[in-house]
Design a protein around this motif. Structure first.
Motif: not given
Length: 335
Positions: A137-161
């Motif tokens: 679960e700790q390993c997955l938390q680390m993955f979630h935080h890192y994945a969140g950064l990657i996915i945020e970079n792939e999203r449109d700032s207004l719509t989130g798409l």
């Protein structure tokens, strides 16, 4: 000091994960990391079986399993999929362990998995201690935080798409994944362009803040109307693009009709009714993504020129002689 050989492999997998810059590569990197992690902290013989599974993939496999007579088709037993589907339907999910005919199956919720909103990590292991579960679960938390950064970079700032840059990166990989020779059940892929009718009039009449609100509310409506796993992009302005994978060719008609009905029933604050024109084209491995995009754009232009507020399919327009085909084929860069 002697270092555990599997720990070195685990660290290499962790480094490889941090090299990932695209969400489509996150799931394979996670599985590699977890496999090596288990070899260090929870070794087992025979090898541990792991899988990342989304709700949509689960339902698809269940349907295939019910109709398949292929004895080599690898899957969990039907009763396991029923348990997993019930787990994914729960609003609040946490680790559970199921006793199955094949042994103990540990299920961990995933907050980030490609574009899937509902996904799980499966680990088949007979002797996973409470301490080991906590470390997973700790390993997955680390993955979630890192994945969140990657996915945020792939999203449109207004719509989130997803944004245009992400579209250019992932379309070839989507096709390659489903058209690999060993893939038994290839899907039909469609590229769809959505364009709001008379959007400039909305901006001129109500102002750009209200226009932005229409874009935001429309993107949310799209996310609600389409399925978990459908890829939705904002290309800029009032133009959106979707990439849809369908088991049957007629499914795309059902999906787009359902969205049009939802939009027709929706009332935008201050603006009221908003209509949209849609152009759709089928994707294929030997057709360049930009060519498919042009075909969908031609279908969209036809819809705009012939009344707006409608869905036009490029292949149908070609078959009816309403458009002239200008197919350009080639090899997709497979990265």
């Amino acid at each position: 000091m002697t270092t555990h050989p599997n720990l070195k492999t685990f660290m290499h997998s962790l480094i490889d994960l941090t090299k990932v810059r695209e969400s489509l590569a996150l799931d394979p990197a996670l599985l590699s990391l977890m496999q090596h992690w288990m070899c260090v902290f929870a070794p087992q013989d025979p090898p541990i079986r792991m899988q990342v599974l989304s709700k949509r993939q689960l339902v698809s496999v269940m349907d295939t399993q019910a109709s398949s007579t292929d004895p080599t088709f690898e899957a969990w037993p039907p009763e396991v999929y029923t348990l997993l589907l019930h787990f994914l339907n729960q609003e609040h999910r946490q680790h559970v362990c199921f006793d199955t005919a094949r042994g103990k199956l540990h299920v961990f919720p995933l907050k980030q998995s490609i574009s899937h909103k509902n996904a799980i990590l499966l680990i088949q292991h007979e002797a996973l201690s409470n301490e080991a579960i906590a470390l997973v679960e700790q390993c997955l938390q680390m993955f979630h935080h890192y994945a969140g950064l990657i996915i945020e970079n792939e999203r449109d700032s207004l719509t989130g798409l997803l944004n245009r840059k992400t579209f250019d990166q992932c379309v070839g990989k989507i096709l390659l994944n489903d058209y690999k020779p060993e893939y038994r059940f290839p899907l039909h892929h469609y590229l769809v362009i959505f364009d709001i009718d008379f959007f400039k009039r909305i901006n001129d009449t109500y102002g750009h803040l209200i226009g932005d609100e229409v874009l935001l509310l429309l993107s949310r409506l799209m996310q609600e109307a389409f399925r978990d796993g459908d890829l939705l992009f904002r290309f800029g302005g009032e133009e959106f693009v979707g990439v849809f994978s369908c088991a049957e060719e007629h499914d795309i008609v059902m999906l787009l009709d359902r969205f049009k009905e939802a939009l027709a029933a929706y009332v935008f604050p201050q603006v009221g009714q908003v209509t949209i024109s849609i152009g759709c084209s089928k994707m294929a491995l030997n057709v360049l993504p930009n060519t498919v995009l042009e075909h969908a754009d031609e279908a969209l232009y036809y819809a705009k020129e012939h009344g707006r507020n409608q869905i036009c399919y490029y292949e149908t327009l070609i078959a009816q002689g309403l458009l002239k085909d200008s197919m350009i084929t080639g090899e997709i860069e497979l990265f």
